[in-house]
Each structure stands twice: as structure tokens, then as C-alpha cells.
Design a protein around this motif. Sequence first.
Motif, mmCIF file in Angstrom:
data_model
loop_
_atom_site.group_PDB
_atom_site.id
_atom_site.type_symbol
_atom_site.label_atom_id
_atom_site.label_comp_id
_atom_site.label_asym_id
_atom_site.label_seq_id
_atom_site.Cartn_x
_atom_site.Cartn_y
_atom_site.Cartn_z
ATOM 1 N N ALA A 276 0.828 -1.204 0.000
ATOM 2 C CA ALA A 276 0.000 0.000 0.000
ATOM 3 C C ALA A 276 0.864 1.257 0.000
ATOM 4 N N ALA A 277 2.026 1.191 0.660
ATOM 5 C CA ALA A 277 2.969 2.316 0.614
ATOM 6 C C ALA A 277 3.418 2.555 -0.820
ATOM 7 N N GLY A 278 3.568 1.469 -1.571
ATOM 8 C CA GLY A 278 3.879 1.606 -2.989
ATOM 9 C C GLY A 278 2.760 2.314 -3.725
ATOM 10 N N GLY A 279 1.526 2.036 -3.351
ATOM 11 C CA GLY A 279 0.388 2.708 -3.967
ATOM 12 C C GLY A 279 0.419 4.209 -3.735
ATOM 13 N N ILE A 280 0.840 4.613 -2.545
ATOM 14 C CA ILE A 280 0.963 6.047 -2.260
ATOM 15 C C ILE A 280 1.997 6.676 -3.189
ATOM 16 N N VAL A 331 9.535 2.219 2.273
ATOM 17 C CA VAL A 331 10.261 3.215 1.484
ATOM 18 C C VAL A 331 10.640 2.633 0.129
ATOM 19 N N ALA A 332 11.069 1.380 0.119
ATOM 20 C CA ALA A 332 11.449 0.721 -1.131
ATOM 21 C C ALA A 332 10.277 0.665 -2.099
ATOM 22 N N GLN A 333 9.122 0.255 -1.595
ATOM 23 C CA GLN A 333 7.940 0.162 -2.451
ATOM 24 C C GLN A 333 7.474 1.548 -2.890
ATOM 25 N N PHE A 334 7.563 2.522 -1.999
ATOM 26 C CA PHE A 334 7.163 3.886 -2.350
ATOM 27 C C PHE A 334 8.021 4.415 -3.506
ATOM 28 N N ALA A 335 9.333 4.271 -3.383
ATOM 29 C CA ALA A 335 10.229 4.791 -4.411
ATOM 30 C C ALA A 335 10.013 4.086 -5.745
ATOM 31 N N PHE A 336 9.878 2.761 -5.707
ATOM 32 C CA PHE A 336 9.691 2.018 -6.948
ATOM 33 C C PHE A 336 8.397 2.431 -7.639
ATOM 34 N N TRP A 337 7.301 2.492 -6.883
ATOM 35 C CA TRP A 337 6.011 2.809 -7.495
ATOM 36 C C TRP A 337 5.865 4.291 -7.826
ATOM 37 N N LEU A 338 6.654 5.145 -7.180
ATOM 38 C CA LEU A 338 6.719 6.543 -7.610
ATOM 39 C C LEU A 338 7.228 6.604 -9.049
#
Length: 423
Positions: A276-280, A331-338
Motif C-alpha cells: 500500500a505504501a507503494g500505492g501512495i 520506502v522501497a515500495q514507495f520509491a519504486f512505485w513513484l
Amino acid sequence: MTTGRSTEPGARYPLLASTRFVRFWLADSVSMFGTYITAQALQLLAVLTLGASTFELGALRAAQWAPYLLFGLLVGVLVDRYRRKPILVGADIIRAGLLTLIPLAVVAQVLSMPMLIVLVSVFGAVSLAYDAAHQSFLPNLVPPQLLTQANARLEQSSSVAQIGGQGVAGILIKLVGPPAAVLVDAVSYLISGLVLATLPVTERTSPPGRSTRSTRNLRAELREGLRWVYRHPALGPLALSSHAWFFFTSMVSTIYPYFVVRHLGFDAAAHGLTLAAGGIGAVAGSSIAVRAGRRFGVGPAIIACRWLAPAGYALIPLAHSGTGGFTILCVAQFAFWLSVGIDSPVEMGYRQSITPDRLLGRMNATMRSMNRGAIVIGAPLGGALAGLLGLHPALWAATGGLILAALTLNASPFRHARLDGGW
């Protein structure tokens, strides 16, 4: 009295003035919400209920995308020959039925990994037809100058669905189990199909008559689509780089649930929250995608995203159990999905804008089938490498591959790609 600048909502938000696009957007959003639930539910169903190994997880992921590799080019030709709306509606209804079979098989105590792989592969075949038609259908709803904005809105809704779907999925799976969670996606596909069935649209490409279709040269049409994609000075390098991107990211996504749940010891809810952090991140990226593409140009914007992706995934093998490790994963998922949130609408708007309507189905199917074909190879390879070398070496190998893909695209003519009218 009038002024130089219109303050009407349709002028400020032209996409919202199109009821056809809004309804299409609604159908896509509902479908995507359920899809993110099922994506997590199927993996955890395999791990927690069927006791799948990392290699079996890779085989399961590959099964969904194998039809893209086997039949993708052929489907692209067919989509260019027929109307796309009936394909979209039919695919949604069929997928709803296929997903319903999974919890029924669990209740009947007959579900096994081979059966799950077969059901997922059939689901992938139907999704192949849907995806080729979906990406070729949007230019019938909005004018060329709004394509990138329209793709950005679709990406934003997908990102919001990722946040809600992934977060809800973890909690839902924990409460009722993976099989029941799959039913949510079945219902979402049914709703999407019903909305699309009532969508009024006049498609640009009228299907040819029976005699014309029968005399067309299938091989020549396939070659024409391949030439357009791979001989285009900018589209060709982008396509090859995208294939590599999907290959290496599929390795990471195959290993990730096993790494988080089995190796680090987090539960399904925590796993869902990291996604879900990746979704953000994807929401944030899609919110600035149009501005990034307009400000820096298509080539530089996408290349920057291709560098950001491995930067995010490089954090995953550094994670450990506990709050600190959980934060690193988020943080990893956030950066990748950004990076995905910025990259996806800019790339899709560029591809749709430079491709003639008669080639849209073949262009989209070629790109998507080869991308998914890369997953067919990369996903089981990632699982096999994790089993042979260990989780951490496999994750580092995949990250290194993403860096190489970014470096290659950066050195190609694609870095000069621009889009003048698709913003």
C-alpha cells in the motif's frame, strides 16, 4: 460579460466533461481495486494454504503471463480487425466466472497448485484480449491532446486502488482467508463489464466485412506491427528496455512475498501495508506525470524513472525484521512505485499519440505480450535463483539488471523523444 479565460468546469477539467471517459474511468477503477486484492490473495493462497515454494510461486506468476508470450501478437492483429468494446465486456464477464471457481475449489477441497496454475493461465489468456483492446480503446474516447492526461487519470485511479486494495487485501486475507478475498475481484470484474456494456461509443476503426477479413494476410499484418514497434527510432529502444524492466522486476516481485512473510516473519497485513505504501508512491507519481513529461520531455522523464526503480528495489535486501525493516520495505515500495506512477502515463500517452489507429492493437499487443513474456521467463528464474543462491543474492542480481536496462535506454536515441501535442 466574458473574460479571456474560461472558468467553466469543462474548460478547466476537460476530461470530466466527457461522460464516456468518466464511465470508462469508473469501470477501470472498480476492476483495478479488485485486481490488487487478488494479486496478493493468490500469492498468499499459494504460500499459506498450498505450501508453495519460491519456484512454484514463480511458476504461478508466469502462468498468468504465458498467454501474452504465446498468443500476444496474434491477438493484436485480431483486435485491430474487430470492435474493441465487445472484447472488453466479454473478457470482464469471463474473468469474473474464472475467479469464482477458485474459492469454490477450495470449499470442495480439490484445489492444488497445478489446478491453480491452470486457472490462472486461462485467466491470463482472457486478460490478454482485454488488455490489447483496453489500451487501443482509449483514443476513441478522448482527443489526442488529452491522451497523456487521460492515461495519468487512469494511473491515478490504479494507484489509489493499489493503496486501498493492497491495504484491504492484507486485512481481508487475515480475517477471512485468501479464497474469500478472491471473490471481491470477481465481483469487481462483473461490475466493470456491466458499466462498459452500457457505454455509448463510436469506434474509429469499423470492422471489415467477412470477405475482407478472410483475405487479409495475417503474416503481413504481424510483420507490419513488429516493424512499427522495433524499427521506430524511439519506440524500438523503449520497447527493448521495457522488456528488460519487466524481466528483472518480475524476479523481485516473485521473491518479495516469500522474503517478507517467510524470511522476515511479517504477517499478511504487514505485507499488504508495504505494498500500500507503494500505492501512495504511485499516486504521487501519476499526479506529477503530465508536468514531468511536459517540463523535461518524454525521453528524459522516462529515463529518470528507469533509474529510480532500481534505487527503490535496492533497499529490499537491506530490510530486517522489526519496525526498522518494515519502514525500509515501505520506502522501497514507495520509491519504486513513484517511478511507475510517472513513467506509465507518459509512456502510454507517447505510444498512443505516435501510433496510427490501425496499428494501435498490434503496437499495444506487441509491447504488452513481450513485456509479459519477460515475466514468464523472469518470474520462475527469480524463484529458482532464490532457491539456489539465496534470497539476498537473487534480489541483488535483479536490481543490477534494472540498472543495466536504465543505462542502455539512457544511451539510446530515445533520450531525445518529445511529444508536442499529447499533453
